[in-house]
Design a protein around this motif. Structure first.
Motif, PDB file in Angstrom:
ATOM      1  N   ALA A 140       1.066  -1.601   0.144  1.00  0.00           N
ATOM      2  CA  ALA A 140       0.305  -0.159   0.047  1.00  0.00           C
ATOM      3  C   ALA A 140       0.644   1.225   0.254  1.00  0.00           C
ATOM      4  O   ALA A 140       2.077   0.876   0.213  1.00  0.00           O
ATOM      5  N   SER A 141       0.512   2.344  -0.240  1.00  0.00           N
ATOM      6  CA  SER A 141       1.438   3.467   0.208  1.00  0.00           C
ATOM      7  C   SER A 141       1.929   3.818   0.812  1.00  0.00           C
ATOM      8  O   SER A 141       2.927   4.940   0.915  1.00  0.00           O
ATOM      9  N   ASN A 142       0.922   3.433   2.087  1.00  0.00           N
ATOM     10  CA  ASN A 142       1.335   3.737   2.863  1.00  0.00           C
ATOM     11  C   ASN A 142       3.064   2.632   4.204  1.00  0.00           C
ATOM     12  O   ASN A 142       1.593   2.531   5.214  1.00  0.00           O
ATOM     13  N   GLU A 143       2.947   1.766   3.262  1.00  0.00           N
ATOM     14  CA  GLU A 143       3.251   0.704   3.950  1.00  0.00           C
ATOM     15  C   GLU A 143       4.469   1.061   4.913  1.00  0.00           C
ATOM     16  O   GLU A 143       4.762   1.690   4.309  1.00  0.00           O
ATOM     17  N   ILE A 144       5.354   0.173   5.592  1.00  0.00           N
ATOM     18  CA  ILE A 144       5.571   0.627   6.890  1.00  0.00           C
ATOM     19  C   ILE A 144       6.135  -0.734   7.485  1.00  0.00           C
ATOM     20  O   ILE A 144       5.684  -1.370   8.069  1.00  0.00           O
ATOM     21  N   PHE A 145       7.489  -1.342   7.092  1.00  0.00           N
ATOM     22  CA  PHE A 145       7.832  -1.440   8.413  1.00  0.00           C
ATOM     23  C   PHE A 145       8.477  -1.481  10.162  1.00  0.00           C
ATOM     24  O   PHE A 145       9.431  -0.420  10.160  1.00  0.00           O
TER      25      PHE A 145
END
Length: 273
Positions: free
Chosen positions: A209-214
């Motif tokens: 997604a556009s707001n993907e984060i680890f």
């Protein structure tokens, strides 16, 4: 001679009488004496039943049948159970199958064996990380082991879209803020926390997604009440059992967390939720 003949004659007569007595004795034995109706070692087998009078056949013995379902008449099929044997339902009040709105109870959420991620993929190490994320993680771990918190400055962005270090007011100097937040006042404890978090498992939140984060640790993305004993050990490497109970009361993980964007930017290093 005459005496001898007389003696022999008398002996012969006595012999004849003795034989007669023995024959008479044998004749007095009861032929049925000592007999029995059965013989030892032989099992008596009953004979088949005699034919019924008037040539009618004997009534057939009914074969055993399974017990009929209770509450059904002959020829009717029993109703299937409302729920299968493995369907666990949320208990409703007083056994009422529906709530006030007429909605049936929903099945309990599966996954008691392991805590399910909310909307994330959980992994360990850096094999599944994108190269920018893997490089920044390695660099932050190196700085944390050095004990020199000033080395973090180039990786902490400022401004409105900068690295989030607090949910409170805007801070002037991020490094001074991290030192003040550390128990030792020099930032060493803060670095130790960062290292422990980055060594834990991580969660890939909103994949592709556009707001993907680890995010580290992955406890930010699971239901804490569903943690298995091994997962609790992982959590207790970061917090105490008392902290864990406080998180359960709070409703989620609220210790330090660290997020890295797919392009390798430190998005946040913050405590709370």
């Amino acid at each position: 001679m005459r005496r001898t003949s007389l003696v022999l004659t008398v002996a012969a007569i006595l012999t004849v009488f003795a034989a007669g007595d023995r024959v008479a004795a044998f004749s007095r034995i009861d032929p049925g004496e000592g007999r029995s109706d059965s013989r030892e070692g032989i099992i008596a087998v009953p004979l088949p039943p005699l034919p019924s009078p008037h040539g009618t056949a004997p009534a057939a013995v009914p074969e055993p049948s399974s017990q009929e379902e209770e509450g059904t008449d002959a020829g009717e099929e029993p109703l299937p159970p409302a729920h299968g044997p493995n369907d666990a339902l949320v208990p409703s009040r007083q056994g009422d199958p529906t709530d006030d709105n007429g909605i049936a109870p929903t099945p309990l959420r599966e996954g008691a064996a392991t805590a399910e991620p909310l909307a994330a993929e959980i992994a360990y190490g850096d094999d599944a990380l994108p190269r920018p994320v893997r490089d920044l993680r390695a660099k932050l771990m190196e700085i944390a082991r050095s004990g020199e918190i000033e080395r973090l400055r180039p990786y902490i962005e400022t401004g409105d879209d900068g690295t989030v270090l607090t949910f409170g007011p805007t801070i002037d100097d991020p490094i001074e803020f991290l030192k003040a937040s550390s128990g030792d006042g020099e930032g060493v404890e803060t670095l130790a926390i960062m290292l422990e978090i980055l060594e834990a498992g991580h969660a890939r939140v909103e994949p592709n997604a556009s707001n993907e984060i680890f995010v580290w640790p992955y406890f930010t993305q699971v239901h804490l009440e569903d943690l298995t004993p091994p997962q609790k050990v992982e959590l207790f490497e970061l917090v105490t059992a008392g902290d864990y109970q406080g998180m359960l009361d709070f409703g989620g993980y609220n210790f330090y967390r660290l997020g890295i964007s797919p392009d390798g930017r430190l998005a946040f290093f913050v405590a709370g939720d």
